[in-house]
Design a protein around this motif. Structure first.
Motif, PDB file in Angstrom:
ATOM      1  N   TYR A  28       0.852  -1.183   0.000  1.00 21.15           N
ATOM      2  CA  TYR A  28       0.000   0.000   0.000  1.00 21.15           C
ATOM      3  C   TYR A  28       0.890   1.237   0.000  1.00 21.15           C
ATOM      4  O   TYR A  28       1.962   1.233   0.580  1.00 21.15           O
ATOM      5  N   GLU A  29       0.392   2.296  -0.642  1.00 21.43           N
ATOM      6  CA  GLU A  29       1.184   3.509  -0.773  1.00 21.43           C
ATOM      7  C   GLU A  29       0.318   4.731  -0.499  1.00 21.43           C
ATOM      8  O   GLU A  29      -0.868   4.757  -0.835  1.00 21.43           O
ATOM      9  N   MET A  30       0.943   5.735   0.124  1.00 20.16           N
ATOM     10  CA  MET A  30       0.256   6.998   0.380  1.00 20.16           C
ATOM     11  C   MET A  30       1.253   8.139   0.196  1.00 20.16           C
ATOM     12  O   MET A  30       2.402   8.038   0.640  1.00 20.16           O
ATOM     13  N   THR A  38       5.104   3.774   2.242  1.00 16.59           N
ATOM     14  CA  THR A  38       4.787   2.493   1.638  1.00 16.59           C
ATOM     15  C   THR A  38       4.723   1.457   2.751  1.00 16.59           C
ATOM     16  O   THR A  38       5.629   1.377   3.580  1.00 16.59           O
ATOM     17  N   GLU A 139      -6.291  -3.789   6.223  1.00 16.84           N
ATOM     18  CA  GLU A 139      -6.425  -3.227   4.877  1.00 16.84           C
ATOM     19  C   GLU A 139      -7.475  -2.120   4.859  1.00 16.84           C
ATOM     20  O   GLU A 139      -7.268  -1.065   4.261  1.00 16.84           O
ATOM     21  N   LYS A 143      -6.824   1.883   3.914  1.00 18.44           N
ATOM     22  CA  LYS A 143      -7.595   2.601   2.891  1.00 18.44           C
ATOM     23  C   LYS A 143      -8.321   3.809   3.483  1.00 18.44           C
ATOM     24  O   LYS A 143      -8.383   4.865   2.848  1.00 18.44           O
ATOM     25  N   GLY A 146      -6.096   6.834   3.598  1.00 18.98           N
ATOM     26  CA  GLY A 146      -5.600   7.383   2.349  1.00 18.98           C
ATOM     27  C   GLY A 146      -4.614   6.516   1.576  1.00 18.98           C
ATOM     28  O   GLY A 146      -4.048   6.973   0.577  1.00 18.98           O
ATOM     29  N   PHE A 147      -4.390   5.280   1.999  1.00 18.63           N
ATOM     30  CA  PHE A 147      -3.475   4.394   1.280  1.00 18.63           C
ATOM     31  C   PHE A 147      -4.188   3.760   0.091  1.00 18.63           C
ATOM     32  O   PHE A 147      -5.379   3.475   0.140  1.00 18.63           O
ATOM     33  N   LYS A 148      -3.426   3.525  -0.962  1.00 16.86           N
ATOM     34  CA  LYS A 148      -3.923   2.824  -2.142  1.00 16.86           C
ATOM     35  C   LYS A 148      -3.136   1.530  -2.299  1.00 16.86           C
ATOM     36  O   LYS A 148      -1.916   1.519  -2.132  1.00 16.86           O
ATOM     37  N   LYS A 149      -3.833   0.464  -2.621  1.00 15.02           N
ATOM     38  CA  LYS A 149      -3.187  -0.827  -2.791  1.00 15.02           C
ATOM     39  C   LYS A 149      -2.505  -0.864  -4.176  1.00 15.02           C
ATOM     40  O   LYS A 149      -3.106  -0.493  -5.180  1.00 15.02           O
ATOM     41  N   LEU A 150      -1.259  -1.301  -4.187  1.00 14.46           N
ATOM     42  CA  LEU A 150      -0.506  -1.429  -5.432  1.00 14.46           C
ATOM     43  C   LEU A 150      -0.694  -2.833  -5.993  1.00 14.46           C
ATOM     44  O   LEU A 150      -0.802  -3.808  -5.240  1.00 14.46           O
ATOM     45  N   GLU A 151      -0.709  -2.933  -7.299  1.00 16.90           N
ATOM     46  CA  GLU A 151      -0.786  -4.241  -7.947  1.00 16.90           C
ATOM     47  C   GLU A 151       0.559  -4.919  -7.842  1.00 16.90           C
ATOM     48  O   GLU A 151       1.594  -4.295  -8.052  1.00 16.90           O
TER      49      GLU A 151
END
Length: 152
Positions: A28-30, A38, A139, A143, A146-151
């Motif tokens: 996850y990244e923010m 990360t 998880e 989210k 403000g974190f987004k999950k990376l592929e």
């Protein structure tokens, strides 16, 4: 002959069960207000076994005039984190920002109190003896923050 067959069956079953509990990862990244973070979660089934957190924050964002001021303010945290079983922390003081690496091995954490003061750590504890961190709830917390999950 029967003992040999039974032994082979037990060994084969143990091998298959071991393969089913493979550790997976989710990252996850923010990026927000001068902070880049990360979080990489290592998990088996629905339990996080380890988290690795990389953070870069500008001294200005943190309210420090220089890297020396940031180093002085962070010294106690560095020493405290590295004295706890299962926690490894390293800070790199760059020209305009501090870059930190924090690894938490939940299988080695002896007391939940060791985690309570860690900055930037987001998790949802299911059990405290031993510490079990829920993957799905963590998880959701990431989210919500403000974190987004990376592929992967």
């Amino acid at each position: 002959m029967m003992k040999r067959t039974l032994c082979t069956l037990l060994v084969g079953t143990s091998f298959l069960l071991g393969a089913c509990t493979q550790e997976d990862t989710a990252t996850y990244e923010m990026q927000q207000d001068g902070i880049d973070m990360t979080v990489k979660n290592y998990y088996v089934d629905d339990t996080i076994t380890k988290q690795h957190i990389e953070t870069t924050m500008s001294y200005k964002t943190l309210g420090y005039a220089s890297k020396e001021a940031a180093r002085e303010a962070n010294l106690d945290a560095e020493q405290e984190y590295n004295h706890e079983a299962g926690i490894r922390y390293k800070a790199n003081y760059k020209r305009n920002a501090i870059a930190t690496n924090l690894t938490i091995d939940y299988d080695k954490i002896e007391h939940l109190e060791a985690l309570e003061n860690l900055q930037g750590v987001t998790f949802e504890v299911e059990s405290t003896n031993p510490v079990q961190v829920n993957k799905i709830k963590t998880e959701m917390l990431l989210k919500e923050n403000g974190f987004k999950k990376l592929e992967e």
